[in-house]
Design a protein around this motif. Structure first.
Motif, short mmCIF file in Angstrom:
data_model
loop_
_atom_site.label_atom_id
_atom_site.label_comp_id
_atom_site.label_asym_id
_atom_site.label_seq_id
_atom_site.Cartn_x
_atom_site.Cartn_y
_atom_site.Cartn_z
N UNK A 134 0.81 -1.21 -0.02
CA UNK A 134 -0.02 -0.01 0.03
C UNK A 134 0.93 1.38 -0.08
N UNK A 135 1.32 1.60 -1.30
CA UNK A 135 2.16 2.56 -1.38
C UNK A 135 2.06 4.04 -0.73
N UNK A 136 0.88 4.43 -0.93
CA UNK A 136 0.27 5.67 -0.30
C UNK A 136 -1.22 5.93 -0.31
N UNK A 137 -1.71 7.02 -0.05
CA UNK A 137 -3.01 7.16 0.13
C UNK A 137 -3.63 8.52 -0.62
N UNK A 138 -4.71 8.23 -1.27
CA UNK A 138 -5.30 9.35 -2.18
C UNK A 138 -5.81 10.53 -1.63
N UNK A 139 -4.97 10.99 -0.61
CA UNK A 139 -5.50 12.31 0.09
C UNK A 139 -4.25 13.41 -0.34
N UNK A 140 -4.70 14.57 -1.25
CA UNK A 140 -3.81 15.65 -1.89
C UNK A 140 -3.91 16.85 -1.23
N UNK A 141 -4.42 17.01 0.01
CA UNK A 141 -4.35 18.32 0.62
C UNK A 141 -3.41 18.18 1.91
N UNK A 142 -2.28 18.68 1.98
CA UNK A 142 -1.37 18.47 3.20
C UNK A 142 -1.79 18.37 4.55
N UNK A 143 -2.78 19.41 4.73
CA UNK A 143 -3.10 19.42 5.92
C UNK A 143 -4.13 18.44 6.44
N UNK A 144 -4.86 17.72 5.32
CA UNK A 144 -5.82 16.75 5.63
C UNK A 144 -5.13 15.52 5.89
N UNK A 145 -3.73 15.32 4.87
CA UNK A 145 -3.09 14.12 4.86
C UNK A 145 -2.42 14.13 6.44
N UNK A 146 -2.00 15.13 6.87
CA UNK A 146 -1.17 14.99 8.45
C UNK A 146 -2.34 14.65 9.35
N UNK A 147 -3.69 14.74 9.04
CA UNK A 147 -4.69 14.10 10.18
C UNK A 147 -4.51 12.96 10.53
N UNK A 148 -3.98 12.00 9.43
CA UNK A 148 -4.02 10.61 9.57
C UNK A 148 -2.82 10.15 10.55
N UNK A 149 -2.22 11.11 11.14
CA UNK A 149 -0.76 10.70 12.15
C UNK A 149 -1.16 10.98 13.57
N UNK A 150 -1.39 9.86 14.17
CA UNK A 150 -1.45 10.22 15.84
C UNK A 150 -0.32 10.95 16.28
N UNK A 151 0.70 10.34 15.81
CA UNK A 151 2.12 10.96 16.38
C UNK A 151 2.68 11.76 15.14
N UNK A 152 2.89 12.86 14.99
CA UNK A 152 3.44 13.48 13.91
C UNK A 152 2.61 14.57 13.11
N UNK A 153 1.28 14.59 13.39
CA UNK A 153 0.49 15.44 12.71
C UNK A 153 1.03 16.68 12.45
N UNK A 154 1.46 17.58 13.74
CA UNK A 154 1.87 18.63 13.52
C UNK A 154 3.09 19.05 12.85
N UNK A 155 4.07 18.07 12.99
CA UNK A 155 5.36 18.18 12.27
C UNK A 155 5.44 17.92 11.06
N UNK A 156 4.61 17.11 10.40
CA UNK A 156 4.49 16.87 9.09
C UNK A 156 3.63 17.85 7.97
N UNK A 157 3.09 18.74 8.50
CA UNK A 157 2.28 19.65 7.71
C UNK A 157 3.50 20.34 6.76
N UNK A 158 4.29 20.90 7.26
CA UNK A 158 5.35 21.48 6.47
C UNK A 158 5.98 20.56 5.33
#
Length: 405
Positions: free
Chosen positions: A52-76
């Protein structure tokens, strides 16, 4: 042996970093040190062997919401490299990907070997040395070089990338250097439940809302009943977001399941009374209601004390109340967990405060980089953990080659 870059860990993040660095600067001498006999073993088993290479979420802020740890840090970082970039990267390498109905992205071949072959071919073409059976015993910085001691000999390198995933031995070495590592706990696991209401229902799936008693943890989505308990996205999301808390419960806790997902007990009781009035001659057990799978409906009817032959007209108030409770507030005792398929994800790793997320370089040591699950980053199921590896590897590669030019 002297190198410009040594990457410890022959997994997804390690290979992605190595390939991108070599593409950016073909003159660099790069090696991957892997402790096992084979590289990319986790890639092989991921997504049920399909990767499962990645997920079809193409908005950075929405993508980051799938990370219980790392959500804030991965936005940039996601604004620099995310899903669309990943798809384009693999496309340039001749790997065709497809988006499935639930948003997960796989190779068209439905085989993880396609991704493995891509990485191995690219690494070989670019001159990246892949050294297996090289378990790292120690590393330290001297002047402007890193010295690395392995079971197969010693190495020196200008730049060092740690991409070892959840390897406690490496975390200990990093702690000895002064880095803080958050203790690992399992994430992405299924719930072990022995309960007569679901004993004979393996394979039944329906949308539900699940809450953990004595906790704020809640999740919703497809719930799959298995031979050992419960799984599916609703449970896996709960296990990811609740990884630390459920570990503190020692995986012995109670959940409440709303099989109707959003309906309240009061609303459901009202609908059951209508069924009693409108379908008085029908047997309650025979015809499933609320669009529930028939076997699940029948099990909950029996659990409510309503026998198979009972008609709606003969159901009493107590039985209706009990059925409404089973449908919307079913209590199940969880005793233990099981790994989801063959995937193993942990919460824990290097403290995110100690990383520069513009470069994925250590704030404590120059020329020390991290990518993947060695960091205290983890995600729900669906390709998100791999996207973290690709993003970290790409940004680190950019920083490594910018610093060497």
């Amino acid at each position: 042996m002297s190198y410009d870059l040594i990457i410890v860990g022959g997994g997804a993040a390690g290979f992605f970093t190595a390939i991108n660095v070599a593409e950016n600067d073909p003159n660099l001498k790069i090696a991957i040190l892997e402790r096992g006999k084979e590289v990319l073993s986790k890639v092989r088993v991921s997504g049920g062997g399909r990767c499962n290479v990645t997920h079809a979420e193409f908005v950075p802020n929405e993508l980051s919401k799938n990370y219980p740890r790392g959500e804030k840090e991965l936005k940039g970082p996601f604004h620099t490299f995310m899903t669309g970039d990943t798809m384009e990267w693999f496309d340039r390498k001749g790997v065709e990907l497809k988006i499935e109905a639930d948003g997960r992205i796989f190779p068209v071949s439905d085989s993880s070997q396609t991704i493995i072959n891509c990485f191995l071919t690219e690494a070989k073409k670019l001159g990246v040395e892949v050294l297996t059976n090289h378990s790292v015993k120690a590393f330290k910085v001297e002047d402007t070089y890193w010295n690395i001691n392995t079971t197969q000999g010693d190495f020196i390198t200008k730049k060092l990338m740690i991409a070892t995933g959840s390897n406690p031995k490496i975390w200990k070495l990093l702690q000895d250097l002064g880095h803080n590592a958050i203790d690992p706990v399992p994430s992405l696991f299924t719930f072990n439940i022995k309960d007569p209401r679901i004993k004979n229902l393996p394979g039944v799936v329906t949308n539900a809302t699940v809450k953990v008693k004595n906790s704020k943890l809640t999740s919703e989505g497809p719930l799959l009943i298995t031979h050992w308990g419960m799984s599916g996205p609703a449970i896996l999301k709960l296990s990811a977001w609740g990884a630390i808390e459920l570990n503190e419960f020692q995986y012995n806790f109670e959940i409440s399941v709303n099989w109707l997902q959003y309906a309240t007990q009061e609303e459901t009781l009202g609908q059951l009374k209508e069924l009693k009035n409108n379908h008085s001659k029908q047997q309650v057990y025979t015809y499933a209601q609320f669009e529930l799978p028939k076997r699940l409906w029948q099990s909950l009817v029996l659990a409510s004390g309503i026998k198979k032959e009972i008609r709606w007209a003969d159901v009493n108030k107590s039985q209706l109340h009990k059925l409404s409770e089973e449908l919307t507030k079913g209590a199940f005792q969880v005793k233990g967990k099981s790994t989801f398929k063959e995937e193993f994800v942990t919460a824990g790793g290097i403290d995110l405060k100690e990383l520069n997320f513009k470069t994925f370089e250590s704030k404590k040591y120059k020329n020390l980089y991290f990518a993947g699950e060695v960091l205290n980053i983890d995600a729900i199921t669906g390709g998100f953990n791999f996207q973290n590896a690709w993003t970290g590897g790409f940004i680190a590669a950019q920083a490594i080659t910018n610093n060497t030019k």
